[in-house]
Write a protein that holds these residues in place. Structure first.
Motif, short mmCIF file in Angstrom:
data_model
loop_
_atom_site.label_atom_id
_atom_site.label_comp_id
_atom_site.label_asym_id
_atom_site.label_seq_id
_atom_site.Cartn_x
_atom_site.Cartn_y
_atom_site.Cartn_z
N LEU A 70 0.86 -1.09 0.35
CA LEU A 70 0.16 -0.10 -0.08
C LEU A 70 0.60 1.07 0.12
N TYR A 71 1.17 2.27 -1.00
CA TYR A 71 1.08 3.40 -0.84
C TYR A 71 0.32 4.75 -0.14
N ALA A 72 0.34 5.36 0.58
CA ALA A 72 -0.97 6.09 0.87
C ALA A 72 0.11 7.64 1.39
N ARG A 106 -0.73 10.86 -0.24
CA ARG A 106 -1.50 10.65 -1.47
C ARG A 106 -2.88 11.53 -0.85
N SER A 120 -5.03 9.25 -2.76
CA SER A 120 -5.98 7.98 -2.20
C SER A 120 -5.21 6.90 -2.90
N VAL A 121 -5.16 5.68 -2.35
CA VAL A 121 -4.46 4.59 -2.51
C VAL A 121 -3.67 4.44 -3.61
N SER A 143 -10.04 4.29 -0.02
CA SER A 143 -8.92 4.06 -0.03
C SER A 143 -8.88 4.02 2.12
N LEU A 170 -6.79 0.55 4.65
CA LEU A 170 -6.64 1.24 5.70
C LEU A 170 -6.47 0.86 6.79
N THR A 178 3.55 -1.43 4.20
CA THR A 178 2.79 0.29 3.46
C THR A 178 3.96 0.67 3.50
N LEU A 189 -2.26 9.68 3.41
CA LEU A 189 -3.60 10.79 3.02
C LEU A 189 -4.41 11.77 3.65
#
Length: 426
Positions: free
Chosen positions: A221-223, A226, A228-229, A245, A249, A306, A332
């Motif tokens: 997960l890239y958050a 951003r 949105s994920v 997202s 999370l 993550t 986020l």
């Protein structure tokens, strides 16, 4: 206890007495109870309560058997779903195997003490053949959830109790592996108690399915920084909507899954209708697939890594420069979901504290040059103090600190800096 309930309980005891004195007849008794009584009579179970269920396992045997039993893995979840409420409400919570042998019996101290007097204890056999009509034994006999109240029990020793139980099945084979039970007073003789054990059994089955799902490729997960994920798994990249997202999370932060009620609290300070949450999760499952998103409880079914977890691990190892390099911005940042806000604040505080404590001009410069650190007065002041005296950069940093309200190293009311972004990436 209201009048109608009292009358019903009295009628069940009367019917029991008639069945004992005139075997085979059970007027006014529910069909499943009458059929159970007939099975018990054929098995020579004593209806007067003079013979209690036997203890089939020693302490050592029981310990080894429980450790190896499939439901041992689901026990922590069952305690959370059913056990805590049982203890608070003065009831007993029990888990048994497919043969009706009780494996765990917990709950209110006084209720557990009363249960011990009739051998409702771990290691005791509570199948219909051994204990007569009772919720765990009859649920296993019929293969479905049942409720047995006071005089409906075949053994008079149990007439002071009501109970509700549901079988638990292996999600792969459909075979019954055990049973969950609530036992106690009149409040167990109600629809909510039956619904509770049904829900607990379904939750146990979902937990078994989750634990047995091949782990396969982990999720990534890239958050950070951003709106949105981005979710990466098995070479595929999913760009999730803002709401999805938040859900993903929240599940990642929950670790071993969450009930709908827990998830609703994590996602909003306002009440989220259960139907709305279910609809969102259905749509999310359509995006991710059932192999990634489980239910009852809701959970991510693969190991999760993550970007914010990476930053936290680097900080824990004292690798501040690497942590700052991996920090792409607040978690986020546009989300106001309570669980995400708390995680965002915690990570920012840890990283900022480590940067300020480092007294490293390069790290401090990178912090104040970022969108989220540009208005951080203490960071500008710390940067000024790390630069050589007479340096134009030192003077500029000190001037910026003063402009933000920092006078002679004394911090006025703190400014919120962490949620400030130049341009969040989508």
């Amino acid at each position: 206890m209201d009048a109608s309930t009292a009358a019903s309980l009295s009628a069940s005891r009367t019917a029991h007495e008639r069945f004992i004195t005139s075997p085979g007849t059970a007027p006014g008794t529910r069909g499943l109870v009458a059929e159970s009584w007939r099975r018990c009579a054929q098995c020579a179970v004593r209806p007067d309560g003079s013979r209690l269920p036997p203890l089939l396992r020693t302490t050592e045997e029981l310990r080894a058997y429980r450790t190896a039993h499939p439901l041992a893995a689901a026990l922590p979840m069952l305690r959370e779903v059913l056990g805590t409420g049982a203890a608070d409400d003065g009831h007993v919570f029990a888990v048994g195997d497919a043969d009706g042998t009780l494996l765990w019996v917990e709950g209110d101290t006084r209720a557990v003490g009363r249960a011990e007097r009739m051998h409702f204890v771990a290691g005791a056999a509570w199948s219909e053949r051994q204990a007569g009509t009772n919720a765990p034994g009859t649920a296993l006999e019929l293969g479905r959830a049942v409720q047995i109240v006071t005089g409906e029990h075949y053994s008079a020793a149990v007439h002071g109790w009501s109970c509700a139980a549901a079988p638990v099945r292996d999600p792969r084979t459909g075979r019954v592996v055990g049973v969950v039970d609530l036992s106690g007073g009149p409040t167990i003789a109600t629809p909510p108690a039956l619904a509770a054990v049904r829900a607990a059994a379904l939750a146990a089955e979902a937990e078994l399915a989750r634990l047995r799902t091949p782990q396969g490729d982990p999720m990534r997960l890239y958050a950070l920084g951003r709106d949105s994920v981005l979710l990466e798994c098995a070479g595929r990249m999913h760009r999730l909507s803002p709401r999805h997202s938040e859900i993903v999370l929240a599940l990642a932060l929950a670790g071993h899954g969450a009930t709908g009620e827990r998830l609703a609290v994590d996602l909003s300070e306002r009440e989220v209708p259960a139907s709305t949450l279910r609809a969102e999760l259905t749509r999310l499952r359509a995006v991710l697939g059932p192999e990634l998103l489980g239910s009852r409880p809701y959970a991510l079914l693969r190991p999760v890594r993550t970007d914010f977890g990476d930053v936290a691990e680097l900080l824990a190892e004292g690798r501040v420069a690497e942590a700052l390099a991996h920090y792409a911005g607040p978690l986020l940042p546009r989300s106001d979901a309570p669980a995400i806000v708390e995680q965002r604040r915690c990570l920012e505080q840890q990283l900022r504290g480590a940067v300020l404590a480092s007294r490293d001009a390069r790290l401090l410069r990178r912090w104040v040059d970022a969108g989220w650190g540009g208005d951080d007065a203490p960071a500008w002041s710390a940067l000024a103090h790390t630069l050589p005296g007479g340096s134009p950069q030192r003077a500029a940093a000190a001037a910026r600190a003063r402009a933000l309200g920092l006078e002679n190293g004394v911090v006025p009311q703190a400014r919120r800096h962490a949620a400030v972004l130049q341009r969040p990436r989508s």
